[in-house]
Design an enzyme around this catalytic site. Structure first.
Site, PDB file in Angstrom:
ATOM      1  N   GLY A 199       0.783  -1.227   0.000  1.00  0.00           N
ATOM      2  CA  GLY A 199       0.000   0.000   0.000  1.00  0.00           C
ATOM      3  C   GLY A 199       0.818   1.281   0.000  1.00  0.00           C
ATOM      4  N   CYS A 326      23.500   1.563   4.280  1.00  0.00           N
ATOM      5  CA  CYS A 326      24.455   1.787   5.362  1.00  0.00           C
ATOM      6  C   CYS A 326      24.250   0.707   6.415  1.00  0.00           C
ATOM      7  CB  CYS A 326      24.220   3.167   5.960  1.00  0.00           C
ATOM      8  SG  CYS A 326      25.473   3.647   7.111  1.00  0.00           S
TER       9      CYS A 326
END
Ligand code: PLP
Length: 384
Positions: A199, A326
């Site tokens: 969604g 990261c």
């Protein structure tokens, strides 16, 4: 005023979606499984949303199962198929540029004794149906290839890949989390057996998704509990979000051409502006519009780190994503760009801009101008 160009990460809830959801966040709260009128009213709303989702991808209502997100839908399709078909074979084919929701799911299956082939992609991130054909084995039970890539926007030849899988009686799943609402999808016409959607990539709330599972295919459920979602995916329904998802996919399907046309124009403008203003900048991904999602733009900038660029852009009010993840403080180059054959340094010098129809020309002009300035400053700082 900040400019949001990270719509592939998530989108805002649109006013139409919020309006559709509001009654289910306030007045209408019955449990859809309850038999009384409160429950029936909620059940009606879930049924309507199921029909909206089904219609938007050419499926029938009984083929749609609501999930908590795209990740869950991917896990269910892949692990559910692996477990259900383990007697037949324990080999799965996917590719190197999938989202972690697919890649890590496959890695887990490898730990459980399944074998996975991660197909290579070309320099534009495309997977050729021939490569899929060559990877098929006697014990292959599933091919899972994403419809549109979340980092570079590459669209895969899904119809052709599904056909290759079906030649050998193998099931085909596609992660269409980025593609639904951005390209026309007809599961029957394209030969898709299972499809994941989410969604929050199309202006519905976070925490709701769906799995399309073609009628007649039985995969193993991953969650055990009550009888919701025909017992295949138990858990009391996330009523308001399901209503939001239904409204969002319906709106996205109805306005597909107009909306994607607007997004494409804005992205083309952003792309042209950046590539023209910033020397040593290169676009990553397919050149052909027909082979890419309209709103995703991945660019490498010579001599700068994508992470520094992202942080500086953020400080100047432009929100984008870096092409790298990261992990625990160490900068890993994007697995997508690396799989496309890019050298590590260039992969680490890349960022992704992603647009929605809520962006404006002003956003794009501002982002290009600020990018030019920030790249110049970062390069100057390195030269000192
Ligand atoms: N697949 C793709 C291609 C995605 O881009 C994402 C989200 O970034 C997901 C799966 C996961 O979806 P969700 O955030 O709903 O779990």
């Amino acid at each position: 005023m900040a400019v949001y160009l990270d719509n592939a990460a998530t989108t805002s809830i649109s006013s139409e979606v919020l309006e559709a959801m509001m009654p289910y966040l306030t007045r209408i709260y019955g449990n859809p499984s309850s038999v009384h009128s409160f429950g029936r009213e909620s059940r009606k709303a879930v049924d309507k949303a199921r029909s909206q989702v089904a219609k938007s991808i050419g499926a029938s209502e009984r083929e749609i199962y609501f999930t908590s997100c795209g990740t869950e839908a991917d896990n269910w399709a892949i692990r559910g198929t692996a477990y259900a078909y383990a007697e037949k074979g324990r080999h799965i084919i996917t590719d190197a540029i999938e989202h972690p929701a697919v890649l890590n799911c496959c890695r887990q299956l490898e730990k459980e004794g399944f074998q996975v082939t991660y197909l290579a992609v070309d320099r534009k991130g495309r997977i050729s149906p021939e490569v899929v054909r060559n990877a098929v084995r006697e014990d292959t039970v599933l091919v899972s290839v994403m419809a549109g890539n979340n980092e570079v926007g590459t669209l895969q030849p899904i119809r052709e890949i599904a056909a290759v899988a079906h030649e050998k009686g193998i099931l085909f799943h596609t992660d269409a989390v980025q593609a639904v609402g951005s390209i026309a999808i007809d599961v029957a016409d394209m030969g898709i057996d299972m499809l994941s959607l989410s969604g929050h990539k199309l202006h519905a709330p976070k925490g709701v998704g769906a799995l399309y599972l073609r009628k007649g295919i039985n995969i193993q459920r991953l969650i055990y509990g009550g009888s919701q979602e025909r017992g295949q995916r138990p858990g009391t329904e996330n009523l308001a979000s399901i209503v939001g998802l239904g409204a969002a996919v319906e709106k996205a399907a109805c306005s597909l051409e107009e909306r994607t046309g607007k997004i494409r124009n804005l992205r083309q403008r952003l792309e042209a502006e950046i590539l023209c203003r910033v020397p040593g900048s290169y676009r990553n991904g397919p050149d052909d519009e027909a082979e890419r999602l309209p709103g995703i733009l991945n660019i490498s900038f010579d001599g700068v780190s994508g992470e520094s660029l992202l942080l500086c852009l953020d400080m100047r009010g432009v929100a984008v994503s870096s092409g790298s993840a990261c992990t625990a403080g160490s900068l890993e180059p994007s697995h997508v760009l690396m799989a496309m054959g890019m050298e590590e340094k260039k992969a680490q010098a890349s960022i992704r801009y992603s647009l929605s129809d809520q962006n404006t020309l002003k956003d794009v002009e501002m982002a290009a101008e600020i990018t030019e300035d920030v790249v110049e400053r970062l390069r100057a700082a390195i030269d000192q």
